[in-house]
Every structure is written in structure tokens, then in C-alpha cells.
Motif scaffolding. Structure first.
Motif, PDB file in Angstrom:
ATOM      1  N   LEU A   1       1.028  -1.340   0.027  1.00 61.91           N
ATOM      2  CA  LEU A   1      -0.721   0.001  -0.414  1.00 61.91           C
ATOM      3  C   LEU A   1       0.627   1.317   0.156  1.00 61.91           C
ATOM      4  O   LEU A   1       0.678   2.356  -0.655  1.00 61.91           O
ATOM      5  CB  LEU A   1      -0.882  -0.436   1.345  1.00 61.91           C
ATOM      6  CG  LEU A   1      -2.154  -0.695   1.050  1.00 61.91           C
ATOM      7  CD1 LEU A   1      -3.033  -0.489   2.858  1.00 61.91           C
ATOM      8  CD2 LEU A   1      -3.174  -0.397   0.075  1.00 61.91           C
ATOM      9  N   ALA A   2       2.635   1.592   0.681  1.00 61.13           N
ATOM     10  CA  ALA A   2       2.567   2.261   0.534  1.00 61.13           C
ATOM     11  C   ALA A   2       3.637   2.503  -0.341  1.00 61.13           C
ATOM     12  O   ALA A   2       4.037   3.775  -1.015  1.00 61.13           O
ATOM     13  CB  ALA A   2       3.919   1.883   1.411  1.00 61.13           C
ATOM     14  N   GLN A   3       3.237   1.903  -1.225  1.00 64.55           N
ATOM     15  CA  GLN A   3       4.458   2.320  -2.699  1.00 64.55           C
ATOM     16  C   GLN A   3       3.466   2.391  -4.092  1.00 64.55           C
ATOM     17  O   GLN A   3       2.877   2.605  -4.696  1.00 64.55           O
ATOM     18  CB  GLN A   3       4.558   0.417  -3.792  1.00 64.55           C
ATOM     19  CG  GLN A   3       5.422   0.341  -2.417  1.00 64.55           C
ATOM     20  CD  GLN A   3       7.342   1.353  -2.513  1.00 64.55           C
ATOM     21  OE1 GLN A   3       6.995   1.495  -2.975  1.00 64.55           O
ATOM     22  NE2 GLN A   3       7.342   1.128  -0.893  1.00 64.55           N
ATOM     23  N   VAL A   4       1.083   2.163  -3.578  1.00 63.18           N
ATOM     24  CA  VAL A   4       0.300   2.911  -4.396  1.00 63.18           C
ATOM     25  C   VAL A   4       0.579   4.179  -4.539  1.00 63.18           C
ATOM     26  O   VAL A   4       0.781   5.146  -3.884  1.00 63.18           O
ATOM     27  CB  VAL A   4      -0.856   2.651  -4.303  1.00 63.18           C
ATOM     28  CG1 VAL A   4      -1.496   3.170  -4.632  1.00 63.18           C
ATOM     29  CG2 VAL A   4      -0.796   1.402  -3.947  1.00 63.18           C
ATOM     30  N   PRO A   5       1.468   5.424  -5.639  1.00 63.20           N
ATOM     31  CA  PRO A   5       1.089   6.592  -6.081  1.00 63.20           C
ATOM     32  C   PRO A   5       0.312   7.242  -5.365  1.00 63.20           C
ATOM     33  O   PRO A   5      -1.361   6.960  -5.874  1.00 63.20           O
ATOM     34  CB  PRO A   5       1.853   6.853  -7.400  1.00 63.20           C
ATOM     35  CG  PRO A   5       1.710   5.436  -8.212  1.00 63.20           C
ATOM     36  CD  PRO A   5       1.817   4.316  -6.842  1.00 63.20           C
ATOM     37  N   GLY A   6       0.212   8.497  -4.420  1.00 59.97           N
ATOM     38  CA  GLY A   6      -0.909   8.801  -3.746  1.00 59.97           C
ATOM     39  C   GLY A   6      -1.706  10.088  -4.677  1.00 59.97           C
ATOM     40  O   GLY A   6      -2.893  10.723  -4.828  1.00 59.97           O
ATOM     41  N   ASP A   7      -0.883  10.274  -6.387  1.00 60.46           N
ATOM     42  CA  ASP A   7      -0.614  10.983  -7.139  1.00 60.46           C
ATOM     43  C   ASP A   7      -2.230  10.181  -8.022  1.00 60.46           C
ATOM     44  O   ASP A   7      -2.991  10.899  -8.846  1.00 60.46           O
ATOM     45  CB  ASP A   7       0.013  11.798  -8.031  1.00 60.46           C
ATOM     46  CG  ASP A   7       0.706  10.765  -8.724  1.00 60.46           C
ATOM     47  OD1 ASP A   7       0.675   9.596  -7.845  1.00 60.46           O
ATOM     48  OD2 ASP A   7       1.285  11.110  -9.172  1.00 60.46           O
ATOM     49  N   LEU A   8      -1.921   8.956  -8.022  1.00 60.86           N
ATOM     50  CA  LEU A   8      -2.814   8.931  -9.325  1.00 60.86           C
ATOM     51  C   LEU A   8      -4.570   8.168  -7.958  1.00 60.86           C
ATOM     52  O   LEU A   8      -5.813   8.326  -8.982  1.00 60.86           O
ATOM     53  CB  LEU A   8      -2.416   6.949  -9.399  1.00 60.86           C
ATOM     54  CG  LEU A   8      -1.539   6.757  -9.842  1.00 60.86           C
ATOM     55  CD1 LEU A   8      -1.293   4.572  -9.988  1.00 60.86           C
ATOM     56  CD2 LEU A   8      -1.771   7.366 -11.390  1.00 60.86           C
ATOM     57  N   GLU A   9      -4.775   8.404  -6.692  1.00 60.66           N
ATOM     58  CA  GLU A   9      -5.517   7.694  -6.547  1.00 60.66           C
ATOM     59  C   GLU A   9      -6.280   9.571  -6.611  1.00 60.66           C
ATOM     60  O   GLU A   9      -8.236   9.412  -6.552  1.00 60.66           O
ATOM     61  CB  GLU A   9      -5.221   7.830  -5.152  1.00 60.66           C
ATOM     62  CG  GLU A   9      -4.877   6.034  -4.871  1.00 60.66           C
ATOM     63  CD  GLU A   9      -4.883   6.026  -3.581  1.00 60.66           C
ATOM     64  OE1 GLU A   9      -6.182   5.874  -1.966  1.00 60.66           O
ATOM     65  OE2 GLU A   9      -3.768   5.384  -2.795  1.00 60.66           O
ATOM     66  N   GLU A  10      -5.915  10.455  -6.469  1.00 65.50           N
ATOM     67  CA  GLU A  10      -6.747  11.996  -6.137  1.00 65.50           C
ATOM     68  C   GLU A  10      -6.463  12.189  -8.091  1.00 65.50           C
ATOM     69  O   GLU A  10      -7.685  12.620  -7.769  1.00 65.50           O
ATOM     70  CB  GLU A  10      -4.883  12.893  -6.138  1.00 65.50           C
ATOM     71  CG  GLU A  10      -4.965  12.826  -4.369  1.00 65.50           C
ATOM     72  CD  GLU A  10      -5.787  13.326  -3.396  1.00 65.50           C
ATOM     73  OE1 GLU A  10      -6.804  14.193  -3.932  1.00 65.50           O
ATOM     74  OE2 GLU A  10      -5.832  12.379  -2.347  1.00 65.50           O
TER      75      GLU A  10
END
Length: 311
Positions: free
Chosen positions: A197-206
Motif C-alpha cells: 500500500l505504501a508503494q501505491v502513488p498517491g497522485d493516482l488516487e487523487e
């Protein structure tokens, strides 16, 4: 006019990369060699003993029969029953642990910063308990002959028998064994998934939220695809560990009522019946089964254990 293209040569590693690789082997080499020695000796000894007709009650009557023990083991219905029990426990525990571990990983990942450390500590408590101690705790909780309290807790359920002896029936025995396994090792799965989960890019979720994606769509199209490597590695490690289950079964049922897994069958054959040759053959077959499972995961699902990637 035809043109031919030459395949691109693989770029050679720089001198710095080679130096770092040498340093890595120098630092890890001694520990790796010691682990290899400690691991290879019992495997080699088991393979050697499996080629002989050998009983501890008559050690001087050792007779070389090559692969005769394997024929006896593979032709014994008890071996295949144990294989079925092992596969059943492995599949159910891994599926439940993956679901619960992912839920716990989300809790730890999205917890408020002030409570994040407390949440992780609380979740990891079961994993820090010695397996034997945890197995005894579960046994005494469910065993009515030892004052088990679970039946009193469940007595409010309509149709539940307060005098139910959990370890007197195959189905209920397996339920307790599976529950104890899931409780003990789910934190391990959650740790591995938390790293994913820590490797999932936050900008993609946003970006997905801005585009109007729902929470389920973000989970399916953004989070899970970027966690595929972590999920596969977690499933691989846990499957290999679950396939070698021993402690919980030995303490709770000792293999009675159709709960004998492969590792316990090898123990009972070698130590209980003193059939060292047959027990060693079962151990070798168990080891080969683990290798086959690992090969299927690594080759079939293309899991990169070193880099944590999927190709």
C-alpha cells in the motif's frame, strides 16, 4: 533492399555496480553459507535415509531399497488423506488471511498519525506470540475437558450445543485449527500488504477521485493493480508456511479425527512408528511439494522476489 537489425546488447554494469555487488556478497555470504549448510545437511540426510529400509528398533538391519519407500508412501491412502487435509488447511487459511490482512493493512495505512503506531502494535501482537503458546491457548479455550470457555460464550446462539466437544469431530477440529492459524499469521500478511500500500502513488488516487471514481473503482483500478506484486509475494510466503503446518495440529489433536497433515504424518511415521526410512520419504515428498508450489508461483505468476515486481 532489406535491412537487418542487430539485437541490442545488454548494457554492461558499471564498475560501481560490480563493486556494490561484491560488497553485498561479502557481507551476506557468510550468513548465506551457514544457512545453506544448516539447511542442506538435514535435507541430504533425509534423502539418504529414504533410500533404505530402516527402523530404529533394528538399526543394524539397514537395507538399501532405493525408491521402494516412495512406492509404499505414494500407494498408502493415509498419505493422500494427509495431502488433502494439508491442501484444505492451506487454501482456506491463505484466502481468509489475505482478506483480513488487506483490511488490517488499510486500517494501519489510513489510521490517524497519532494512532498509527498504536494500531500497528495492537495488530501485530498475535504474530509476536510463540506458535506453541498460541496453540495451547486456543486448545484450552475450546477444550471442554479443560474448562474451555468458548462454549459458554456461544451458548446464546440458537441451536448451539453448550456441550459440544470441538476436538471430537473432524469438521469442528479443523475449524479450530484454521481459526488459530488465521489469528496467528494474519498480521504477517498485513505487514507485507502494508508495504505494498505504501508503494501505491498517491497522485493516482487523487486523480481518480477528481475524475469521479468511486471508492470501489479506485480500489479495483488503482490500488490493487499497483499492489499485485506485494499480494503475490505475501500469498507465496504464506502458502509455503501453511503447507508445512505442524504445531497447531500436534498440540490440539495430534492428528486424530482426520486432521493429520503431511508434516505430522512424517513425524508420526518417524518418531511414533520408528520407521525412519518411510518417514524420511514423506519428508522428502513434502519438501518437493513445497518446491513445486514455489516454482508455480514464481514462474506461473512471474513473481520477482528480489525486486518486488511482476513482469
Amino acid at each position: 533492399m532489406t535491412t537487418t537489425t542487430t539485437p541490442a546488447k545488454k548494457p554492461r554494469r558499471s564498475q560501481r555496480a560490480r563493486a556494490e555487488a561484491r560488497l553485498g556478497w561479502m557481507l551476506a555470504g557468510p550468513a548465506f553459507g551457514l544457512m545453506l549448510l544448516v539447511t542442506l545437511y538435514p535435507i541430504g540426510q533425509a534423502l539418504y535415509d529414504s533410500l533404505f529400509s530402516l527402523r530404529l528398533t533394528a538399526p543394524d538391519e539397514r537395507e538399501l531399497i532405493w525408491f521402494g519407500n516412495y512406492g509404499v508412501v505414494l500407494g498408502d491412502p493415509a498419505f493422500w488423506e494427509s495431502m488433502g487435509v494439508t491442501l484444505l488447511i492451506t487454501v482456506i487459511t491463505v484466502v481468509l488471511e489475505l482478506i483480513l490482512g488487506f483490511a488490517l493493512a488499510l486500517v494501519m495505512h489510513r489510521a490517524v498519525k497519532k494512532l498509527r503506531g498504536l494500531a500497528r502494535t495492537a495488530i501485530l501482537v498475535p504474530y509476536g506470540i510463540v506458535t506453541v503458546v498460541a496453540a495451547f491457548a486456543w486448545f484450552y479455550a475450546f477444550d471442554i475437558n479443560s474448562g474451555g470457555y468458548v462454549n459458554n460464550w456461544l451458548s446464546w446462539i440458537p441451536g448451539f450445543d453448550p456441550d459440544l466437544n470441538w476436538f471430537a469431530h473432524p469438521e469442528t477440529s479443523l475449524i479450530v485449527i484454521i481459526l488459530s492459524e488465521v489469528w496467528k499469521t494474519t498480521p504477517f500478511i498485513s505487514l507485507l500488504l502494508l508495504s505494498g500500500l505504501a508503494q501505491v502513488p498517491g497522485d493516482l488516487e487523487e486523480a481518480a477521485k477528481v475524475d469521479g471514481a468511486t471508492g470501489a473503482e479506485i480500489m479495483r483500478r488503482v490500488i490493487l493493480p499497483n499492489m499485485k506484486a506485494a499480494i503475490m509475494v505475501a500469498v507465496l510466503f504464506r502458502t509455503l508456511e501453511a503447507f508445512r503446518i505442524f504445531d497447531n495440529i500436534y498440540i490440539m489433536t495430534a492428528g486424530a479425527n482426520g486432521t493429520e497433515a503431511l508434516s505430522l504424518l512424517a513425524y508420526n511415521t518417524s518418531i511414533g512408528r520408528l520407521e525412519i526410512g518411510l518417514g524420511s520419504a514423506i519428508s522428502v515428498l513434502l519438501f518437493l511439494s513445497v518446491l513445486i508450489i514455489a516454482a508455480i508461483f514464481i514462474k506461473g505468476f512471474k513473481v520477482d522476489l528480489a525486486g518486488g515486481k511482476n513482469s
